[in-house]
Design a protein around this motif. Structure first.
Motif, short mmCIF file in Angstrom:
data_model
loop_
_atom_site.label_atom_id
_atom_site.label_comp_id
_atom_site.label_asym_id
_atom_site.label_seq_id
_atom_site.Cartn_x
_atom_site.Cartn_y
_atom_site.Cartn_z
N GLU A 65 0.85 -1.18 0.00
CA GLU A 65 0.00 0.00 0.00
C GLU A 65 0.89 1.22 0.00
OE1 GLU A 65 -2.56 -0.02 3.33
OE2 GLU A 65 -3.60 -1.85 2.74
N PRO A 66 0.50 2.26 -0.74
CA PRO A 66 1.30 3.48 -0.70
C PRO A 66 1.25 4.10 0.68
CG PRO A 66 -0.74 3.84 -1.91
CD PRO A 66 -0.66 2.36 -1.61
N ARG A 69 1.79 8.99 4.63
CA ARG A 69 2.61 10.18 4.83
C ARG A 69 4.04 9.84 4.48
NH1 ARG A 69 1.75 12.42 10.71
NH2 ARG A 69 1.97 10.24 11.24
N ARG A 70 4.81 10.89 4.14
CA ARG A 70 6.22 10.66 3.86
C ARG A 70 6.96 10.32 5.14
NH1 ARG A 70 6.84 15.78 0.42
NH2 ARG A 70 7.77 16.48 2.34
N ARG A 71 8.12 9.70 4.98
CA ARG A 71 8.95 9.32 6.12
C ARG A 71 9.49 10.58 6.80
NH1 ARG A 71 14.19 5.43 5.47
NH2 ARG A 71 15.13 5.96 7.44
#
Length: 186
Positions: A65-66, A69-71
């Motif tokens: 799954e995408p 939120r970004r890391r």
């Protein structure tokens, strides 16, 4: 089930069917209910397959799954891990202090003092996460605020790189000409 079937040899009746997992199937098993797991596949008995052979259904172990939120940036993540550890230790100390107090142990007083100190450290840790995040966003983040220093720093870095490239091209041009254009050869 034998090893020959796992390696892909023909099953009952000389045929082996492979296909994708039924999208309507639940995670609990195959829709028929009598499927056997085989590695990353489901083997359905011949009488359920209806084709006179065992049917293989591909079932992935997990579904990619995408990320929502970004890391988090490394300094912020480090501060967050530190804060979580401090909070965990504080909660353990508070629990031990409470239990020692209930038991009337001599260790109760030192544990209460250390819990108070630990609470201050945990509060500092939580604030450190917030401050580190704000500082990182101000320096590196794309903040659409006119007072953001990140934009000015990026502009300055671009200008410096552009000047370096122009200087390198000029030096390369001089080298290609074989030194022509230099005033002296000393």
């Amino acid at each position: 089930m034998g090893t020959a079937e796992r390696r892909g040899a023909s099953g009952v009746g000389g045929a082996q069917l492979t296909g994708h997992r039924d999208p309507g199937a639940t995670d609990g098993g195959h829709p028929g209910g009598a499927a056997e797991p085989l590695g990353r596949e489901w083997v359905v008995p011949a009488h359920e397959a209806g084709r006179g052979a065992r049917e293989h259904h591909y079932r992935p172990l997990w579904v990619e799954e995408p990320a929502r939120r970004r890391r988090m940036p490394d300094p912020v993540r480090t501060a967050a891990v530190r804060a979580v550890l401090l909070i965990a230790v504080t909660l353990i100390q508070a629990m031990v202090a409470f239990l020692c107090t209930m038991a009337g142990s001599w260790l109760a007083f030192p544990m209460v003092i250390s819990s108070v100190v630990s609470t201050i450290a945990a509060t500092w840790g939580a604030l450190d996460v917030w401050v580190t995040r704000q500082v990182w966003n101000q320096r590196n983040g794309v903040v659409s605020v006119p007072s953001s220093t990140a934009r000015a720093l990026r502009r300055e870095r671009r200008r410096t790189r552009r000047q370096e490239r122009v200087a390198e091209r000029a030096q390369e041009r001089i080298r290609r000409r074989g030194g022509a254009g230099q005033l002296s050869h000393s």
